[in-house]
Design an enzyme around this catalytic site. Structure first.
Site: not given
Length: 703
Positions: A387, A447, A480, A576
């Site tokens: 991304r 990823h 982030y 999380r």
């Protein structure tokens, strides 16, 4: 020496009571997000933003997870999932119960708590009935000149069937009475997403005054249906199945296949219907249920506006002039490991560089690629992209590198969910610039986060590598928490070369020097590391594991953690989001603690620490402990070899475990509660402490 262990009664670790269901655990995470909107310690505008995050999260949950379960039910699949033992129907029933409770709470937080607080701060939302003559006149002109031309009335009758309504669109169901025949008829008007949902109004008071776009359209809707009496106007919103079924046959076919599926995504089966309390005529509701093929349990009713994700824009609209109602902006600081360095390649040759985002700036990663693009000694750049931001400086640097004649290879993951369209555009743009673009391996998502720069120096080849836990996205890097490593380690460089050759060519998976990759290999590495910690516990009595990640769902790893707990290994998990493991169960997980931190930054880093009798093994990864990461994605796990960086990461983990402000602890029943602060303890908010440390270092250097 360790105490002699009392023989334990054999326990079936497959007992469903020892696990949390994946979907319900995710809902528990989203409830923690909602708690931040309730938390009075957060500034008002931040609380509004958390409501928007809660809504946005829930949209994706319905579009993918709920939609998937509904597909399973339709297909007659009724096998229980392999951890908590719930069938798809049972999961949908429990999801519905939890979500109705949470949505009701969200609605009341907005209408009964935050709207009155906005009023107290000088902002008010009005209904049309509360407007004065001048405001009505202003809206009339605005409607006629700005809103009316964009609207499209869609009548429903024998000749015009119920329209296909766009996923997540806000619509108005209009019940009309024909003044001649006296019969009722239905029409649909879509609330245009191109217009701002919140309209500012002139006001004779000192308060900033707003009205919702759908309220304005509802008031003037008769203008669209001259000759008819408007009986009722009812806002509603549909969420559709947005999962994609992709048939992978080859790179070019894959790109076309995804483009085709993207067009379908907007029109998938309806999985949720949102309506406003007291506005919808029963006839219309029944029609919608019938046409959309949704059950009454899929209907969610609100007193306030539908789709609170509009609060993202509202937040941005207010924050610049009302900074006192928002968190202070924390500006990323220069990384401690790059203090005094000008040439990034020279710095990396001296030592491994550690980056802790967003407390430390992401700019060095951008500079690493930008300098490589312009450096005449750089021969090649290879990078994975999952991304990236809308106007990515990294993409610009890669284009420039190709134009400068360097060998540039980029793996663009086309299947990054809800970023597919964006990534297709980047892929085409890079190819036009001369970049060699590859699309990964069939049936697997790439990823991993890795960049390799190959440089010619003194008749030798020097490799420089960046490895990270987060995406190459300069925008989200400010929001982030992630970690990165820049290294010139020779064996890591060889691993990086082999990794890219493995992705782009035909060859078996290489033997690695330092890296471990998924599918499957990373899981095996973790199982081995946990086994080693069990051995250390039995020999020395000091077994210790600390692991931080986004989600934990993988059953083989959970079973191994249960085994380690029963052996006496002390385990702290910082998870999380989803956590299917239940801590604190006697003879199962009594030596495991699980905590979750939800704060102003999204916790995203994946860190794994194993004491190993004082050797202190530390790893970072792009992978969570999820089955999909272990089996269906190309991931990288990499060790931290530098003792100072190991020490620093261990300190980061320890401080995170001390958080008593934004940390929640999971009970053995799977519920969460805020960590209780002891009276003598100071308040510790780990994210703020990390930023204060970064700021302190930057200020010290400036002096």
């Amino acid at each position: 020496m360790p105490k002699e262990l009392t023989p334990r009664k054999e326990i079936n670790l497959n007992n469903p009571n020892f696990y949390n269901n994946r979907e319900l655990s995710w809902l528990a995470f989203n409830e923690r997000v909602l708690e931040e909107a309730i938390d009075e310690r957060n500034p008002l505008l931040e609380r509004l933003k958390f409501l928007a995050i809660f809504s946005s999260n829930l949209d994706e949950f319905f579009m993918v997870r709920v939609a998937g379960l509904k597909d399973q039910v339709k297909a007659g699949f009724n096998r229980p999932e392999n951890k908590a033992g719930l069938t798809p129907k049972q999961q949908l029933k429990e999801i519905s119960a939890v979500n109705h409770r949470l949505v009701k709470l969200q609605d009341s937080v907005f209408t009964e708590t935050l709207v009155p607080m906005l009023y107290h701060e000088g902002f008010q939302f009005l209904n049309v009935s509360e407007l004065d003559a001048s405001q009505l006149d202003y809206l009339n002109k605005r409607f006629q000149h700005y809103i009316y031309p964009v609207l499209t009335p869609m009548a429903i009758d024998a000749y015009r069937p119920f329209p296909m309504l766009l996923n997540k669109s806000l619509n108005l169901a209009v019940l009309l009475k024909n003044e001649e025949s006296k019969t009722n008829q239905l029409a649909i008007v879509q609330v245009p997403s191109v217009l701002n949902r919140v309209i500012s109004l002139p006001s004779s008071t000192k308060k900033e005054t707003f009205i919702m776009l759908e309220d304005v359209i509802s008031y003037f809707i008769g203008e669209l249906f001259l000759g008819y009496e408007v009986v009722s106007v009812s806002p509603f919103r549909i969420t559709r199945n947005a999962d994609m079924t992709i048939h992978e046959e080859g790179a070019r076919d894959l790109l076309r296949e995804i483009e085709k599926e993207l067009k379908k995504r907007k029109w998938g089966a309806a999985v949720r219907l949102e309506i406003q309390d007291g506005t919808m005529h029963p006839t219309i509701l029944n029609l919608l249920l019938d046409v959309l093929e949704v059950h009454k349990g899929d209907v969610y009713s609100f007193k306030g506006p539908l789709d609170l994700s509009f609060l993202f824009k509202f937040y941005k609209q207010l924050v610049h002039e009302h900074e006192h109602l928002a968190n202070e902006t924390l500006i990323p600081q220069p990384p401690a490991d790059l203090t005094g360095e000008e040439n990034i390649f020279e710095a990396i040759k001296k030592r491994d560089i550690f980056l802790h985002h967003p407390y430390e700036s992401f700019q060095p990663v951008v500079d690493f690629i930008a300098q490589a693009a312009d450096d005449p000694n750089v021969l090649a750049i290879k990078q994975t992209l999952y991304r990236v931001s809308g106007d990515s400086p990294i993409i610009q640097a890669l284009e420039r590198a190709a134009e400068n004649g360097k060998q540039v290879t980029v793996l663009v993951e086309l299947k990054a969910r809800f970023d597919e369209e964006n990534n297709i555009q980047w892929a085409k743009k890079l190819e036009k610039a001369g970049v060699h673009v590859i699309y990964g391996i069939t049936s697997l998502k790439t990823h991993s986060k890795i960049t390799l720069v190959v440089r010619h120096e003194k008749n030798e080849i020097q490799r420089f590598v960046h490895l990270g836990t987060g995406n190459y996205n300069d925008s989200t890097a400010k929001l982030y928490t992630d970690m990165g490593l820049l290294t010139a380690n020779e064996k890591t460089g060889i691993d990086a070369t082999n990794f890219f050759n493995y992705l782009s060519g035909y060859r078996e998976k290489p033997e690695w020097h330092h890296l471990s990759t998924a599918p499957f290999e990373i899981r095996d590495s973790f199982l081995r590391l946990i086994d080693q910690e069990i051995t250390c516990q039995k020999k020395f009595g000091n077994g210790r594991i600390i692991a931080k990640m986004n989600s934990l769902t993988d059953k083989p790893i959970i079973l191994k953690l249960y085994e380690a707990s029963n052996a006496g290994v002390k385990i702290d998990l910082i998870v999380r989001g989803i956590c299917c493991l239940r801590p604190g169960i006697k003879n199962v997980s009594e030596n495991i603690r699980v905590r979750s931190i939800v704060d102003r930054f999204l916790e995203h880093s994946r860190i794994f620490y194993f004491h190993h009798n004082g050797e202190n093994k530390v790893y970072l990864s792009s992978a969570d402990w999820m089955t999909r990461n272990m089996e269906k994605r190309i991931e990288i796990l990499f060790p931290i070899l530098s003792p100072p960086i190991k020490k620093r990461i261990k300190e980061i983990l320890n401080l995170t475990l001390l958080d008593n402000t934004k940390a929640r602890e999971q009970t053995k029943k799977g519920t969460y509660h805020y960590v209780k602060k002891k009276e003598e303890e100071a308040f510790i908010q780990s994210q703020l402490t990390f930023y204060e440390e970064a700021l302190k270092h930057a200020e010290t250097f400036d002096e």
